[in-house]
Structure formats: C-alpha cells, structure tokens
Design an enzyme around this catalytic site. Structure first.
Site, PDB file in Angstrom:
ATOM      1  N   LYS A   1     -19.770 -99.352   8.565  1.00 40.47           N
ATOM      2  CA  LYS A   1     -20.559-100.567   8.361  1.00 40.47           C
ATOM      3  C   LYS A   1     -21.956-100.228   7.877  1.00 40.47           C
ATOM      4  O   LYS A   1     -22.816 -99.752   8.836  1.00 40.47           O
ATOM      5  CB  LYS A   1     -20.372-101.215   9.853  1.00 40.47           C
ATOM      6  CG  LYS A   1     -20.844-102.882   9.922  1.00 40.47           C
ATOM      7  CD  LYS A   1     -20.344-103.760   8.650  1.00 40.47           C
ATOM      8  CE  LYS A   1     -18.850-104.099   8.850  1.00 40.47           C
ATOM      9  NZ  LYS A   1     -18.268-104.714   7.899  1.00 40.47           N
TER      10      LYS A   1
ATOM     11  N   HIS B   1      -8.098-105.962   6.355  1.00 39.19           N
ATOM     12  CA  HIS B   1      -9.472-106.175   7.145  1.00 39.19           C
ATOM     13  C   HIS B   1      -9.230-106.331   8.538  1.00 39.19           C
ATOM     14  O   HIS B   1      -8.037-106.709   9.120  1.00 39.19           O
ATOM     15  CB  HIS B   1     -10.057-107.614   6.518  1.00 39.19           C
ATOM     16  CG  HIS B   1     -11.138-108.040   7.297  1.00 39.19           C
ATOM     17  ND1 HIS B   1     -10.856-109.082   8.188  1.00 39.19           N
ATOM     18  CD2 HIS B   1     -12.512-107.739   7.307  1.00 39.19           C
ATOM     19  CE1 HIS B   1     -12.285-109.367   8.785  1.00 39.19           C
ATOM     20  NE2 HIS B   1     -12.948-108.447   8.362  1.00 39.19           N
TER      21      HIS B   1
HETATM   22 MG   LIG Z   1     -15.735-106.346   4.918  1.00 39.24          MG
END
Ligand SMILES: [Mg+2]
Length: 415
Positions: free
Chosen positions: A186, A313
């Site tokens: 991330k 996701h």
């Molecule tokens: Mg994403």
C-alpha cells in the site's frame, strides 16, 4: 421456501494503525454480519460494510425482502432498488472511492441467499457459480507502512514500519507466517523515491515474488510516470497510481507496466470508457460492491472478452467475507492474479473454529454446503459488544491521522 427474518449485527474488529495516502486505519474496522432466515429455518450468512450509511441502507431494505424466494436474485435486486430510491453512496467524503448503496445492499443480501441455496441443495456456493476451477485460491501478502501503536496503546507485534528496510522485515514475517507467493504494498505514504527503494529492496529479498504497489491515486501523473519508469520490469502491475480515468490513461500510455484499478472501474458502466481510453489492463473484482458473487464472475467474463486481466480487492474483513471471496475466486476461470486480503491483519472472527489457514499463501475452497462456514455466536456477541463501546460509526482515516499529526491534511494527489 421464503425469507422470514433478517438479523443485522454491526460489529467492530480490532485493526492495526496501517497507513495509506489519506491517513491511518482507526483502532476498529466496522462490518455488518447478516443472517437471513427462511420460514423452514434454513439460515444464510453474509458480511458487508459496517459504516453508518451502509448499515442504514441494509436496515431500510431488509423489511422489503420478507417473503422473497432466496433463489430469486433478480427480484432481490429490484426490491432493494425500490426500498432505497434515493440511491447515493456509502463512504465518507474522505474515502478514496465511493460505492453505490443499492449495489452494496444487493450484494450484501445475495451472499446469504446463495448460502441458503447451497444448503438446500447440499452444494457449495462455488458449485452454484459454475463450479470451482481450482481447489485452492492464492492470495498476496498485503503490506502496509504503519505506525508502531495506536494512540494510547502499547506497540503491536508488527512494530513501526516507516522505512524500506522495515517493510522488508514486515514482508519476511508475513511470508514466513502464511507462505504468500506475491507481495502488494500500500503506497502513496512515503516520498515516491522511498517507495521505489522499498520495491527494489523487496525485489532483492524476494527475487521470484510478483510485486505490486497501490498508492490509491496518491500521485500526480508526472510522479506516476517517473515511478513507473523506475519500476519497469519490477512490477507485476501498478494499481491506481493516479486518480481519475483520463489521468490513468495518460500514465498507461507512458508505461509498459499494466495498470490495475479498484478506483476508476467500480461498476459495469465504467468498463467501456476504461477500455476505449486504454486506461486499465487489470480490474479488481469485489463482490461487496460489484453487485454480488454472481456479478463478480460476470465481471470476469467481461474482462476476458476485452482482454483485460482480473484480480480481487479487499477491505478489512472477517471469515464470512473470506469464504465468499474464495468461492468467487475459485469459480472465476480467468482470475490471473493472487487475491488481496486484509485477513492476516485481523486477529478476530465470527465463524466457528479456524477454517482459514493459508498454506503456501493459498486457501482451500470451503466444501460447503453453501459458503461452508458457521456462525460462532459467542464471537459474534463479543465483536457486537466491541461495536457498542468502540464509538466509531464511520471509517475516517484522515480524521484519525489528525490525532497523530494535527497539521495533517488530505491531499489528492499527495506526491
Ligand atoms: Mg486498490
């Protein structure tokens, strides 16, 4: 057989202070646990978002579903649409993307209906989706920069991860614990040069693991092209480097790295534009907002026709969601990437036992019937009690970040 009762239980899950381009995860992630009970006593389980708009939508739509045949999923969708005529989205203003309330609510009730169908037929949900094409579903390690502790709490077992070397340490622990064969970072948190260095250090430590980075639209087009050029040959895909379809198309035109998204293609209506503009090569499915598990497998088919890849996701979630994800992934033939999951960050669940153990980074497909998981009422009661004391009713990573850094402001793009 008809739906007789629906129980909705909001729960809070202890979460870690994980960083992203809009702030930091609060101490609790919110979910709603859904029980749909038929007049013969057959019960289906579901799990969806727990933020206040999603929860209120679920509460308003639930009475309209009484009397529905759990096999009639088209009627489920039209009853939900009729019960929520104002539509709208579910997320806070500071979220990176929004999801249609009607799609979210339809999805949330489709899962328990299919769990019921499977239980009636003695078959797994994967069988109802066309049958599993793989016995195990591979997942990627979901790596986050993070603070060492929540405000007022002791340092957690992962400690602080704010440098490339600390990220390599986190990755080594995640891979040692679960055997993941690919790594997703991330991004959008540190200066892009430090995130590039992070990816090179991960490549060095894990020479054979496919690598991805997802800054959630946190970069300018210029920054994204700069990062992409540095990471050519290093990344499997680059996820949402910039915000907006046209910006994605600009970056896509400047790099050979496939761009992936769960921010500019969230609905079927957006696929044609993404295809025409060549903005995206990989779409992330998610049964919570694509309209359910069946719609997610349909998305797989659309992507196959358009020569786009499909991945999956994740948001912070529990085992009911994980079971649904695994069934969908098992029955999406062209799913070509290891799925995302936050599950290793979550030390709690509402299902009985410990049905989800990653082996070599993969999960076995639950055999069913239905989803193949059972509600643990004691665990459910504990997390429901936590929801009552948590005092959080909506995810807001930016608001919580201001407690660490009062001068922090949400900026898109940040870098
Ligand atoms: Mg994403």
């Amino acid at each position: 057989m008809r739906i007789a009762e629906i129980h909705l239980t909001p729960v809070a899950i202890p979460d870690k202070p994980l960083l992203n381009c809009k702030g930091v995860h609060q101490p609790y992630a919110l979910r709603t646990i859904i029980e749909v009970i038929c007049d013969d006593g057959t019960t289906g389980l579901g799990e969806s978002y727990g933020s206040i708009k999603a929860l209120e939508g679920l509460r308003r739509a639930a009475p309209a579903l009484r009397g529905l045949d759990p096999f009639h999923l088209h009627e489920l969708k039209s009853r939900v649409a009729a019960a929520l005529p104002e539509g709208g989205g579910i997320n806070a203003r500071t979220a990176v993307a929004d999801h249609k309330l009607t799609d979210v609510v339809t999805s949330a009730f489709e899962v328990p209906c299919m769990d019921i169908q499977g239980k009636m037929l003695g078959r797994s949900v994967g069988d109802l989706l066309g049958g599993a094409v793989r016995e195990t579903v591979p997942f990627s390690a979901y790596l986050f920069f993070k603070f060492g502790a929540h405000i007022g709490q002791d340092k957690d077992e992962w400690g602080e991860v704010l440098t490339p070397d600390q990220m390599v340490r986190e990755a080594k622990k995640m891979v040692a614990d679960h055997g993941f064969k690919s790594l997703k970072v991330k991004g959008g948190v540190l200066h892009p040069d430090l995130e590039i260095e992070t990816m090179f250090k991960l490549r060095e430590a894990f020479p054979h693991h496919p690598l991805r980075i997802d800054p959630n639209g946190g970069w300018t087009v210029e920054t994204a092209i700069y990062v992409a050029r540095r990471l050519e040959g290093v990344l499997e895909y680059l996820e949402d480097p910039v915000a907006g379809m046209d910006a994605m198309a600009q970056v896509a035109a400047a790099t050979s790295i496939p761009l992936a998204t769960n921010m500019v293609v969230l609905e079927f209506d957006q696929i044609a534009e993404a295809f025409t503009k060549r903005a995206v090569k990989v779409v992330l499915s998610d049964h919570h907002y694509w309209g359910g598990m069946r719609a997610s497998t349909h998305l797989g088919k659309v992507c196959e026709v358009l020569d786009m890849g499909i991945s999956m996701h994740s948001n912070s979630h529990l085992g009911i969601t994980l079971a649904a994800m695994v069934h969908v992934a098992s029955a999406t033939p062209n799913l070509g990437y290891d799925c995302d999951t936050h599950y290793p960050w979550v030390g709690a669940d509402v299902v009985e036992g410990a049905p989800f153990v990653f082996r070599d980074g993969a999960l076995a497909v639950p055999r069913g019937p239905g989803l193949g998981v059972t509600l643990d009422r004691i665990r459910l009661a504990e997390l429901a009690a936590l929801y009552e004391v948590a005092g959080v009713r909506e995810r807001d990573d930016t608001l919580y970040m201001k407690q660490f850094d009062p001068g922090y402001e949400r900026r898109v793009p940040r870098w």
